[in-house]
Structures are given as structure tokens and as C-alpha cells.
Design an enzyme around this catalytic site. Structure first.
Site, PDB file in Angstrom:
ATOM      1  N   PRO A  25       0.852  -1.199   0.000  1.00  0.00           N
ATOM      2  CA  PRO A  25       0.000   0.000   0.000  1.00  0.00           C
ATOM      3  C   PRO A  25       0.880   1.237   0.000  1.00  0.00           C
ATOM      4  O   PRO A  25       1.820   1.329   0.796  1.00  0.00           O
ATOM      5  CB  PRO A  25      -0.770  -0.106   1.336  1.00  0.00           C
ATOM      6  CG  PRO A  25       0.041  -1.012   2.201  1.00  0.00           C
ATOM      7  CD  PRO A  25       0.796  -1.927   1.272  1.00  0.00           C
ATOM      8  N   MET A  27       0.436   5.506  -0.248  1.00  0.00           N
ATOM      9  CA  MET A  27      -0.412   6.695  -0.386  1.00  0.00           C
ATOM     10  C   MET A  27      -0.015   7.476  -1.625  1.00  0.00           C
ATOM     11  O   MET A  27       1.181   7.726  -1.835  1.00  0.00           O
ATOM     12  CB  MET A  27      -0.218   7.648   0.805  1.00  0.00           C
ATOM     13  CG  MET A  27      -0.746   7.136   2.119  1.00  0.00           C
ATOM     14  SD  MET A  27      -2.533   7.055   2.160  1.00  0.00           S
ATOM     15  CE  MET A  27      -2.916   8.751   2.423  1.00  0.00           C
ATOM     16  N   CYS A 108       2.520   2.929   9.666  1.00  0.00           N
ATOM     17  CA  CYS A 108       2.775   4.291   9.183  1.00  0.00           C
ATOM     18  C   CYS A 108       3.223   5.183  10.337  1.00  0.00           C
ATOM     19  O   CYS A 108       2.565   5.244  11.369  1.00  0.00           O
ATOM     20  CB  CYS A 108       1.505   4.846   8.525  1.00  0.00           C
ATOM     21  SG  CYS A 108       1.757   6.515   7.930  1.00  0.00           S
ATOM     22  N   GLY A 220      10.175  -4.536   2.746  1.00  0.00           N
ATOM     23  CA  GLY A 220      11.210  -3.534   3.008  1.00  0.00           C
ATOM     24  C   GLY A 220      12.455  -3.759   2.180  1.00  0.00           C
ATOM     25  O   GLY A 220      13.130  -4.776   2.309  1.00  0.00           O
ATOM     26  N   GLY A 221      12.731  -2.810   1.271  1.00  0.00           N
ATOM     27  CA  GLY A 221      14.005  -2.802   0.560  1.00  0.00           C
ATOM     28  C   GLY A 221      14.189  -3.894  -0.479  1.00  0.00           C
ATOM     29  O   GLY A 221      15.291  -4.064  -0.995  1.00  0.00           O
ATOM     30  N   GLY A 241       7.306  -2.505  -2.434  1.00  0.00           N
ATOM     31  CA  GLY A 241       6.712  -1.179  -2.559  1.00  0.00           C
ATOM     32  C   GLY A 241       7.346  -0.365  -3.664  1.00  0.00           C
ATOM     33  O   GLY A 241       6.982  -0.461  -4.838  1.00  0.00           O
ATOM     34  N   ARG A 242       8.367   0.429  -3.305  1.00  0.00           N
ATOM     35  CA  ARG A 242       8.912   1.434  -4.215  1.00  0.00           C
ATOM     36  C   ARG A 242       9.393   0.852  -5.537  1.00  0.00           C
ATOM     37  O   ARG A 242       9.187   1.444  -6.587  1.00  0.00           O
ATOM     38  CB  ARG A 242      10.032   2.202  -3.503  1.00  0.00           C
ATOM     39  CG  ARG A 242       9.467   3.136  -2.436  1.00  0.00           C
ATOM     40  CD  ARG A 242      10.508   3.584  -1.461  1.00  0.00           C
ATOM     41  NE  ARG A 242      10.902   2.511  -0.555  1.00  0.00           N
ATOM     42  CZ  ARG A 242      11.723   2.666   0.481  1.00  0.00           C
ATOM     43  NH1 ARG A 242      12.251   3.848   0.717  1.00  0.00           N
ATOM     44  NH2 ARG A 242      12.023   1.642   1.263  1.00  0.00           N
TER      45      ARG A 242
END
Ligand SMILES: Cc1cc2nc3c(=O)[nH]c(=O)nc-3n(C[C@H](O)[C@H](O)[C@H](O)COP(=O)(O)O)c2cc1C
Length: 341
Positions: A25, A27, A108, A220-221, A241-242
Site C-alpha cells: 500500500p 499513499m 505508518c 522492506g528494501g 513497494g517502491r
């Protein structure tokens, strides 16, 4: 392995989605347009919405906060909140909307959410998180999961992490997504909180060893498929994520690598072409093309013309009155560049 494999959870009656690979997720990033685009690249990755607060769902524009395109499925709704009663109401609405999962945000670190008792600060209140999970499970049959950190400042021992997971599990949660760094609740921005506290995959692996009956997803990462595969020897799934946002073509390898499905993969140009009718519809409904194309800037990352594609969609797009003509022109330019390469 059957890619659609699902196992009934003791606490829910709906099948659990396959969480072997998911997109985190985020934002402002994993909105419905990103998810539609991502789904064209991977059929199986579980996609999470941006966090939506209980207040927004209950008092805001429902279509805006809960609406999605059926093609995006499987999609999990992430909620932010800490009132068991409000979360229960939202979980029931999520079930009615057909979400594959409802996830509670306990990771968060932003000040704004802390002031409202949302996010990582809830790691200091395992009983309350348990009450939230139980109320949500009682209100719907959709699987309920929790996304959290390995700790928060002042509460970052392994024992405290186990107390948190044990308490929330006792309330009925069987799937935990763990961002493998602590959150520092004072003094770091949310962005810094995704970069500065060190990643500690070994803590998440230990958690899986100590709670073998739980589904533990590592986050993460993660950027390379090899590292993700290696982690899957220790945990049940990976959440990215990223990297999945900046380099969406990463998702093209996911169905085969993690879901054992080697269907023919569309090319980048085919994905681009498939976005056109979706963009057209959005324009016809009064939307703007950049709402959608801002999520596609990294599509050609690493290929000739990638910079041109990115620049046209991030700058020229704001100067044109004919966005679809720009889109078509760009399609042809990318096609020509790839043919030449
Ligand atoms: C722009 C952005 C927005 C984010 N928003 C959320 C959010 O709404 N809910 C959440 O649980 N995590 C959020 N995160 C954290 C990600 O879900 C993820 O835990 C984090 O980025 C670490 O994974 P990564 O290293 O693969 O990016 C956000 C991250 C980014 C970059």
C-alpha cells in the site's frame, strides 16, 4: 502449484488471497489507476490500496475511497484507524465492495496519523489492535491482516515484537506483513522512516520460526527477484513497494517466478496499447490523462527512449490540449525506437 490456490482461514469463510508476492500500500501511488496498470503486467500479484482512514470511508465519498475496477482483483483494502467499532463498519463495507482482504495499518509513522492513533504508534497497544482485528472479523467474512514494523523506538525488543504478534494472533489474525525496520516516531519524516532505520530481515525470519503457524510476509528494501526468492525460503511471501512503482516491469516476471504461471507475457507496447481505452474512458468521465499516466513513467526503464517517454508524460502532457494525440504519438515513437534497438 496452482496459482489460484487458496486455503480457508479458521477465522474467515472467504478464501485467503495468495500473498506470495504483493505490491505494498502506498499513499498517492497505489491508487486505482496504478493498480489497473499493474494488473495488466501481472495477473497474480496481490495489490493493496493506499491507506484509507475509517473517517474517510464512513464520512467521505464512498466511491472515491472504496471504488475500484473489477479488473484490478485481487485487491486488498488497507484501513487506518483504531476504533474497533469504526473499523468493523468499514470492514463490512469492504466486504460488500468485494475486496479480497482488509489490512490494518500498524506501520505508518507520520505525525498526522499518530495524532489520530493510526499506524505504527499502535504497536504500543497490542490489546487494542487485537480488539480491532476481532471486531473486523466479527463484522465480515473477508480475511483480516495486519501490516506492521519490527518495532517502534522505545519498544523495539524482539520480545515486544513477539508480544505484539502473539496478542494480535490470539485475537484471530493469522497473516502478518512485517516491514523489516523499526519506525522512529519522533524526529524522522515518513520518507526517512523508510530509509534510515536499518533493515533487519533476520528478525522477520526469526518471527516465522517462532510462529510457524502464522503467515509471515516480508517487506522492506526488496528490489531483485533473486533476493525475493531467497527470502521465500524463510517466510511465506514478499511485499514490494517502491521498486514495483518506479520499475513496474518488475511485475512482468512475477507470475512465473512466484505463482508458477507461465502464460504468454504481454510486451510493454501491448500494455501501453491496453491502457488507451482505459484512459479514453477516464477522459470521457471528465478526468485528466496524467492522473493515469503519472503511474506509468517507469514502464520503459532501462530501454532506449525511456527518458523521452518519461519526459513527455511528465511535462509535455501538461501543455497539450490533445492528450490522446500525444499518447498515440508517443506510442509510435516508442515502437520505432524499440524496433531500431
Ligand atoms: C509513497 C509511499 C506511500 C506509502 N504509503 C503507505 C500506506 O498508505 N500504508 C502503509 O502501510 N505503508 C505505506 N508505505 C510504506 C510501504 O507500504 C512499504 O512498507 C515501504 O515502502 C517499504 O517497502 P519498499 O522498501 O519495498 O518500498 C508507503 C511508502 C511510500 C514510498
Amino acid at each position: 502449484m496452482n496459482p489460484q490456490a487458496s486455503s480457508p482461514s479458521p477465522a474467515t469463510t472467504r478464501p485467503e488471497p495468495n500473498r506470495r508476492f504483493s505490491v505494498a500500500p502506498m499513499m498517492d501511488w497505489t491508487d486505482r489507476h496504478y493498480r489497473y496498470f499493474a494488473r495488466l503486467i501481472s495477473r497474480h500479484a496481490l495489490l493493496y490500496t493506499e491507506m484509507v482512514t475509517t473517517g474517510a470511508v464512513l464520512h467521505g465519498d464512498r466511491e472515491r475511497f472504496l471504488g475500484y475496477h473489477s479488473a484490478e482483483q485481487p485487491v486488498a483494502l488497507q484501513l487506518g484507524g483504531s476504533s474497533p467499532q469504526e473499523l468493523a463498519q468499514c470492514a463490512a463495507l469492504a466486504e460488500a465492495a468485494g475486496y479480497a482482504e482488509v489490512n490494518l495499518n500498524v506501520g505508518c509513522p507520520s505525525d498526522r496519523v499518530q495524532n489520530n492513533m493510526i499506524g505504527a504508534c499502535l504497536m504500543a497497544h497490542p490489546e487494542l489492535v487485537g480488539d480491532c482485528v476481532k471486531a473486523m472479523q466479527d463484522a465480515c467474512s473477508t480475511p483480516i491482516t495486519v501490516k506492521h514494523r519490527i518495532g517502534i523506538n522505545g519498544r523495539d525488543s524482539y520480545q515486544q515484537l513477539c508480544d505484539f504478534v502473539g496478542t494480535v494472533h490470539a485475537a484471530g489474525c493469522t497473516s502478518f506483513t512485517v516491514h523489516a525496520r523499526i519506525a522512529i516516531l519522533e524526529g524522522l519524516s515518513p520518507k526517512e522512516n523508510r530509509e534510515i532505520p536499518p533493515l533487519r530481515y533476520e528478525v522477520v525470519q526469526q518471527l516465522k520460526r517462532d510462529f510457524p503457524q502464522l503467515e509471515i510476509i516480508l517487506n522492506g528494501g526488496l528490489t531483485s527477484l533473486d533476493v525475493m526468492q531467497a527470502q521465500l525460503d524463510h517466510v511465506d511471501g514478499v511485499m514490494v513497494g517502491r521498486e514495483a512503482y518506479h520499475n513496474p516491469w518488475l511485475l512482468a516476471a512475477v507470475d512465473q517466478a512466484f505463482f508458477n504461471d507461465d502464460h504468454p507475457q504481454p510486451t510493454r507496447l501491448e500494455v501501453l496499447a491496453q491502457m488507451r481505452p482505459y484512459i479514453e474512458q477516464h477522459l470521457a468521465a471528465g478526468g485528466q490523462m496524467h492522473h493515469i499516466t503519472r503511474h506509468m513513467l517507469g514502464l520503459f526503464q532501462g530501454l532506449p527512449g525511456a527518458r523521452h517517454f518519461r519526459r513527455e508524460l511528465s511535462t509535455t502532457i501538461h501543455r497539450t490540449e490533445q492528450p490522446l494525440a500525444l499518447f498515440d504519438q508517443l506510442f509510435e515513437q516508442m515502437q520505432a525506437r524499440l524496433e531500431r534497438a
